[in-house]
Design an enzyme around this catalytic site. Sequence first.
Site, PDB file in Angstrom:
ATOM      1  N   ASP A 276       0.879  -1.166   0.000  1.00 63.04           N
ATOM      2  CA  ASP A 276       0.000   0.000   0.000  1.00 63.04           C
ATOM      3  C   ASP A 276       0.924   1.226   0.000  1.00 63.04           C
ATOM      4  OD1 ASP A 276      -2.104   1.776   0.042  1.00 63.04           O
ATOM      5  OD2 ASP A 276      -3.233   0.667   1.554  1.00 63.04           O
TER       6      ASP A 276
HETATM    7  C1  BGC Z   1      -5.122   3.155  -0.147  1.00 61.49           C
HETATM    8  C2  BGC Z   1      -5.159   2.174  -1.292  1.00 61.49           C
HETATM    9  C3  BGC Z   1      -4.950   2.900  -2.595  1.00 61.49           C
HETATM   10  C4  BGC Z   1      -3.632   3.677  -2.532  1.00 61.49           C
HETATM   11  C5  BGC Z   1      -3.304   4.424  -3.795  1.00 61.49           C
HETATM   12  C6  BGC Z   1      -3.892   4.063  -0.194  1.00 61.49           C
HETATM   13  O1  BGC Z   1      -4.008   5.072   0.724  1.00 61.49           O
HETATM   14  O2  BGC Z   1      -5.160   2.471   1.083  1.00 61.49           O
HETATM   15  O3  BGC Z   1      -6.373   1.495  -1.303  1.00 61.49           O
HETATM   16  O4  BGC Z   1      -4.950   1.980  -3.652  1.00 61.49           O
HETATM   17  O5  BGC Z   1      -3.715   4.608  -1.470  1.00 61.49           O
HETATM   18  O6  BGC Z   1      -4.180   5.485  -3.984  1.00 61.49           O
END
Ligand code: BGC
Length: 744
Positions: A276
């Site tokens: 993530d």
């Molecule tokens: C989220 C993810 C997301 C990523 C990119 C993170 O903060 O938890 O679900 O895909 O950001 O935007």
Amino acid sequence: MKQYSVLLAGVVVLMLISASCNSEKSKELVKKETTLQVPELSIQFDNKIDSIIALMTLEEKIGMLHGNSMFANKAVERLGIPELTMADGPLGVREEISRDSWAPAGWENDFATYYPAGGGLAATWNPELAHLFGNSVGEEARARGKDELLSPAINIIRTPLGGRTYEYFTEDPFLNAKMVVPFIVGVQQNDVAACVKHYAVNNQETNRDYVDVLVDERTLREIYLPAFKAAAIDAQAYSFMGAYNKFRGEYLCENSYMLQDILREEWGFQGIVISDWAAVHDTKKSLEAGTDIEMGTPKPFNEFFFADPLVQAVEQGEISEAEIDKHIKRILRVMFNLKTIDGIGQKKGSINTEAHFRDAYEIAAESVVLLKNDSGLLPMKMEGVQRIAVIGNNATKKNALGGYGAGVKTKREVTPLEGLKNRLPEGIEILYAEGYSERYAENEKAKFGDITLSGPVPINELEPELIEEALEAVRSSDLTIVFAGSNRDYETEASDRASLDLPFGQEALIEKVLEIDPNAIVVVIAGGPFDIQHVSEQSNALVWSWFNGSEGGNALADVLLGTVNPSGKLPWTMPKKLKESPAHATNSFPGDDSVTYEEGILVGYRWFDTKKVEPLYEFGYGLSYADFQYGDLVTDQQEYAETDTVYVNLDVSNLSNMDGKETVQLYVSAENSKVERAAKELKAFTKSLIPAGETIRLPLSFKVKDLAYYNVDKKAWEVEKGTYKLLIGASSRDIRGEATITVN
Ligand code: BGC
């Protein structure tokens, strides 16, 4: 190609069974076997990949292992390896983000279809629609040139307060798995990798960056992992996203138990693990535990843990180059499978098309849940109606954007008010009044007991002029619809809600409206549960809708007007009081540095049913305008061996004069178990169109091995011998028939 059985339209096999059945009425038993073509991650390119890796410099390799822009790693142009491009997310392909900041890139051609949020899709209980959704959004991702769609998001709904409840599917591991598999297959058949997130036990936003989740092994296996396991094995997902939080002391992106032992060794996952955004905290630990690509938030990309520090670690002999090659191989394997490297035969995709808006409509139309319909107020009776009062900010609120990663920039979002305008017969006047406005206390953060959360604090005082205008509209109309609920600013990533109360004074507004028009229809639009007990008691017609995509308003209007017969069923429990739901009854939310899931396996309805707590609306609940009558439950045998499949049939009659779809749910109760069991667990369901006045024989089945519990001592799934009660129902509590089987 791997053949995977799932309840999707396809080959229907009818079989005559002469064996003894549980009911004399049963003369023939219908079995439905369907297959879904699952593209497997092929290792046929591995030799070629080895020869490419042999040509790469260390810097080139390491460039591929970390974000070199917000949503891509680094290309190795010299060798014809392009960037691996990624895009959020669960509600559709996110607008283009700048390469080196979170600011939108400002493109003019990055519009996409906005699809219903996860809760809405799950509420359809229709795996065919999950496949349709996956395929449709997969086509869009391909058309935008994205190799990876950062979707589906499938964490279990543990607390009704969860900020991302709308993105996720359900509180039930079985429903979760049944919906996620066809979704992933749909995405990946377009030469786009699904990225299944957030692996795993990422069930709250509060302290998500560091909270250490402590959950016992049996609960992990039975509740939190089944859908991820199905994603890896049954759907052959090409990638997973490691979650932000910790699990048993280790960050998920450096958790070798989860990434190595379970994901790769037990489940045989061959794809890539992406962190993530900014979820990596240690170069060596994270890489060696199994994270392949570190993605993150802007800082110089060469400062990422998997960038310069990784080059140094290899140069200093702390990490071997063979270790690096292992990760590169996985990435290249996915890229070859996606035909990204040579581009030959790669699908082209399509985006923003009428066909895709239609897909979004189909899903939305089956997601709307009819909660209450006393005196048959719905569908709306239009005879003699000249004026309709439409009250509430949510009638016009748009929800495609907001809430961080899951936002979609779209050219079409039909609001509920627009949907009504589109669908109401000509000549009907609509009096719209905002009723309440969306206001937040500036510089205040929400409080949950003594704990400060990071979410917004709604202002709950109504504004006198807005109420007056609304009540005047109600007084001058023949029919009233109130739109309440929440929105994507209030339900958002990075914070949980502090309470289940309807925000912005909506409850008081609804009460005032109902005083004038007791037959006002109340529509709640939200992603997660709210405390609507009072509203439910006061109103006669109550409808639940979601952040429901580009065509959400049209679909909702069609349900209200009866062109579409509602068939959505709740994918989670709506409690009467927050305190009665398991994470809160056990005082185990949100924790602090760590959180222990004290309720264990009793998540969602498993808790309510086992502890005999009555929810407001139970898991699996949803009414129809049709009236379905359930016949007897019939099984193909009474006694089964561990390797058998249990085939079940049920006749369902539609006694009304309106066609309707019904989701029949089969729960199993292991009443004589020697271990703790939930009062019942969902083991099968089927959704079918039952034409007016007709009776249809519905086939359901499950494998005896699905009755197993996870035996922690033996580290294995164990089917207990003995009797099991099968419960067939229209919801988890509306049980209409029973049968007992024995496993020998
Ligand atoms: C989220 C993810 C997301 C990523 C990119 C993170 O903060 O938890 O679900 O895909 O950001 O935007």
